[in-house]
Design an enzyme around this catalytic site. Structure first.
Site, mmCIF file in Angstrom:
data_model
loop_
_atom_site.group_PDB
_atom_site.id
_atom_site.type_symbol
_atom_site.label_atom_id
_atom_site.label_comp_id
_atom_site.label_asym_id
_atom_site.label_seq_id
_atom_site.Cartn_x
_atom_site.Cartn_y
_atom_site.Cartn_z
ATOM 1 N N ASP A 435 18.277 -1.222 45.049
ATOM 2 C CA ASP A 435 19.018 -2.300 45.711
ATOM 3 C C ASP A 435 18.052 -3.366 46.237
ATOM 4 O O ASP A 435 16.830 -3.132 46.328
ATOM 5 C CB ASP A 435 19.826 -1.687 46.860
ATOM 6 C CG ASP A 435 21.157 -2.381 47.090
ATOM 7 O OD1 ASP A 435 21.277 -3.562 46.716
ATOM 8 O OD2 ASP A 435 22.061 -1.750 47.670
ATOM 9 N N ASP A 492 29.676 -5.921 44.017
ATOM 10 C CA ASP A 492 30.209 -4.953 44.975
ATOM 11 C C ASP A 492 31.732 -4.970 44.960
ATOM 12 O O ASP A 492 32.360 -4.174 45.644
ATOM 13 C CB ASP A 492 29.723 -5.284 46.389
ATOM 14 C CG ASP A 492 28.348 -4.693 46.645
ATOM 15 O OD1 ASP A 492 27.843 -3.957 45.785
ATOM 16 O OD2 ASP A 492 27.772 -4.980 47.709
HETATM 17 C C1 DGJ Z 1 24.740 -2.975 48.535
HETATM 18 C C2 DGJ Z 1 25.161 -2.413 47.220
HETATM 19 O O1 DGJ Z 1 25.595 -3.419 46.380
HETATM 20 C C3 DGJ Z 1 26.214 -1.331 47.440
HETATM 21 O O2 DGJ Z 1 26.689 -0.857 46.226
HETATM 22 C C4 DGJ Z 1 25.591 -0.243 48.259
HETATM 23 O O3 DGJ Z 1 24.587 0.405 47.524
HETATM 24 C C5 DGJ Z 1 25.049 -0.796 49.549
HETATM 25 N N1 DGJ Z 1 24.182 -1.914 49.333
HETATM 26 C C6 DGJ Z 1 24.304 0.250 50.312
HETATM 27 O O4 DGJ Z 1 23.727 -0.250 51.443
#
Ligand code: DGJ
Length: 688
Positions: A435, A492
């Protein structure tokens, strides 16, 4: 002097009269034996009033020293800041199979334009500048290509968190369209893609050109119509991203595609290039496993009991890889703390991750783990120990409560390599979700270079591990990161209605096999919208499939639907991932439709997603594409049971297969049953 290169269905030709070479042709592949001198002559323009007496060529690096009336491709200065306006002379070529380097010099500076014809049918182009002393660069463009004149618009890509990959259709006008991603990532806002369609181009027909700048640290794009009407496109690093004097500078690679078969020709070339050249697969034959990711099910609330039960349910639904998301390290109970402290949280995991991984493996799944290596919370042991390791000014605002580590520093990379490596060595992990959740405080190519180095070292030390690029969803999706990773987290937002459109537009650039798509909860966590399981499942099954809801909270009926779609995905994924996604020209804007066509053309699946209530009563015919007009195909509606109660007529596909020629399917198209919003019709096709 002239040179020509061919890649797939396209030709690029260059010429010079002694200065920097220029493109004299870019388009459909020319016949063998085309006379390049004639081609160069045919590309020469007239002069008229209001112009200087010799028209400066639109070269691979337009030069400020030649009274070029548009944006120059190079802006440089001596190390002390004295401006330089080098006027280059062409010197020589170096050539190898499929590769041409055009080398020009001026004032102790050598400018090399590398052009490679890739076997996947794309060109990759790069500019390298070498000087005999330290100089400063404020702008260096990758080889500059002309944009088509028979065109009214250009299409670039915009997005934001939970709404990625939107296409901007922008009219060409005299002057420049400037886009600059200054957030240190390729970015949600301005991902580095541009399509240049000619008049009349649709998904399925017409001519188009496209460019993609393969770099993850942000970019600057200038698309300019010059005062004389010629058009150019430049891509390079953002202004100020090369802050240090140096003797060598190189742009990232620019990937260039031309299509004579509409936007689908662009899409098919980018998809194949990413899958077959850019991504390096640890095990190319491995089917793309069905993921389970626990983020939206439990967020930071990890317990062995909950996650074991979730794993049981996920495996029963058909998951093959279980990914433990954020929350397993340091004291990470929320997003205010612990980034940088990559040791297991013993409060949550007294025996480490061993019991969970053993359980996951006993269910036949592999295990993946979340990291965010480039980031640090001020509230972390790492920050307390090394406050000087931060990128950017001391006095800066945080983003998601976090700061960024300065990856240009070898000791920072060493720390991260050792910390991440220790976890990968201790546990049987076959996947990292990597991430990157905040915008960088400064723009500097050294940060992306450092990140690439860290990826490369970890890949070399753990060659069996696959990596997903996530940056608050789709904030880092480009061919630079995909050369080091194997999947992207497109967004997301897993609301299927949003995803349907997002992944449809992203398919212009991304193949199915790298595009993660998960089934979310009944009420979407990012939009609140409620959608039926069949729609959620079929949308996710269009790409690299997975689940992200809490499987303990779905009904038996929904579980049955999900199991069925999962089984369908497993039975079809191999040929779909090796094939092409072709977008259909839907006559109804409420229907988003695509075909996935097998490499040998022998089978396909058509997905027609109904995103809203139609304006007219009856569905409009949907024309297929990419088929052999003379062949006959059997087409079968896979899910007639998803019809709404108001569907009461004799639509043939509801009752069984039809056999039609490719000509009929592409010419007249097919009529699907009426559909409620949030219905996905799935039609399977087989060549007889
Ligand atoms: C942002 C990501 O896009 C999510 O899928 C998740 O992994 C969160 N971060 C976790 O903090």
């Amino acid at each position: 002097m002239q040179w020509r290169m061919d890649a797939g269905g396209q030709t690029l030709a260059f010429g010079t009269d002694g200065g920097l070479p220029a493109v004299i042709y870019w388009g459909a592949r020319l016949p063998e034996g085309e006379d390049l001198a004639q081609l160069a002559a045919s590309a020469r323009h007239d002069l008229t009033g209001g112009m200087i007496d010799t028209l400066p060529d639109l070269t691979l690096t337009p030069e400020s020293g030649r009274v070029f009336a548009g944006q120059p491709g190079l802006i440089c200065a001596e190390a002390d800041g004295t401006p330089l306006h080098p006027v280059f002379r062409f010197d020589r070529t170096e050539a190898a199979e499929g590769r041409l380097s055009l080398i020009s010099t001026a004032q102790g500076i050598t400018l090399t334009h590398h052009i490679t014809a890739q076997a996947t049918g794309v060109f990759t182009l790069q500019t390298v500048l070498e000087a005999d002393r330290d100089i400063r660069i404020s702008w260096l463009a990758a080889p500059v290509l002309p944009a088509p004149q028979a065109a009214e618009t250009m299409v670039d890509v915009h997005g934001r968190w939970v709404r990625e990959f939107h296409l901007n259709h922008v009219k060409w006008t005299p002057g420049i369209r400037l886009r600059e991603a200054r957030t240190g990532r390729s970015g949600h806002e301005h991902p580095p893609y541009l399509i240049l369609p000619e008049f009349g181009c649709t998904n399925t027909q017409g001519a188009a050109y496209a460019l993609h700048y393969a770099w993850s640290g942000g970019h600057r794009m200038v698309a300019e119509e010059l005062p004389d009407g010629r058009r150019q496109v430049q891509f390079g690093a953002p202004l100020g991203a090369e802050p240090r004097p140096a003797r060598r500078f190189a742009t990232a690679e620019l990937i260039a595609v031309h299509s004579q078969s509409g936007l689908n020709g662009i899409a098919a070339a980018f998809q194949a290039d990413t899958r077959d050249r850019v991504v390096t697969w640890p095990n190319p034959g491995r089917p793309r496993p069905v993921h389970y990711n626990c983020w939206e099910a439990i967020y930071f609330n990890h317990t062995l009991a909950d996650l074991s039960e979730i794993a049981d349910r996920a495996a029963a639904l058909g998951a093959e890889r279980f990914v433990l998301d954020d929350g397993w390290f340091g004291r990470r109970d929320d997003d205010t703390t612990s980034l940088g402290d990559w040791t297991i949280d013993r409060n949550k995991w007294p025996e480490g991750l061993h019991p969970l991984i053993a359980h996951v493996k006993s269910l036949g799944m592999t295990f993946g783990l979340w990291f965010e290596p480039e980031m640090v919370n001020p509230d972390s042991d790492l920050h307390r120990a090394h406050p000087d390791w931060m990128l950017g000014p001391v006095d800066q605002v945080t983003g998601r409560n976090q700061l960024v580590l300065d990856l240009s520093r070898a000791e920072v990379r060493d720390y991260l390599f050792t910390a991440v490596s220790a976890i990968l060595a201790e546990y049987d992990i076959d996947y990292i979700k990597w991430d990157h959740n905040r915008l960088l405080p400064v723009v500097d190519v050294a940060q992306a270079d450092g990140a690439y180095d860290l990826f490369d070292r970890l890949r070399a030390a753990h060659p069996g591990v696959e990596i997903e690029s996530c940056a608050s969803g789709g904030g880092r999706i480009d061919a630079g990161i995909l050369a080091r990773t194997h999947r992207v987290w497109l967004s997301d937002c897993i609301d299927a209605e949003e995803r349907l459109r997002m992944q449809h537009d992203a398919a212009l650039f991304l193949p199915s096999c790298v595009t993660g798509s998960h089934v979310g909860a009944f009420h979407s966590h990012t939009t609140g919208r409620a959608l039926p399981m069949a729609f959620r499942a079929w949308v996710a099954a269009q790409r690299h499939f997975g689940f992200e809801m809490d499987p303990r909270k779905i009904s038996d009926a929904d579980a049955a639907v999900l199991r069925e779609v999962t089984a369908w995905y497993k039975a079809n994924r191999d040929w779909m991932m090796a094939g092409r996604i072709l977008r259909l020209d839907s006559a109804d804007p409420t229907v988003t439709a695509e075909m996935q066509l097998a490499k040998d053309g022998g089978r396909f699946v058509l997905f027609a997603g109904q995103n809203a209530q139609t304006v007219q009563i009856l569905p409009r015919p949907l024309r297929l594409t990419g088929l052999d007009p003379a062949a006959r195909y059997r087409i079968t509606l896979r899910n007639p049971g998803d019809k709404p109660p108001q569907s009461r007529g004799p639509n043939a596909l509801k009752d069984g297969p039809l056999v039609l020629s490719g000509a009929a399917l592409m010419g007249q198209g097919i009529l699907l049953p009426v559909a409620w919003p949030a219905t996905m019709w799935v039609v399977e096709g087989e060549r007889l």
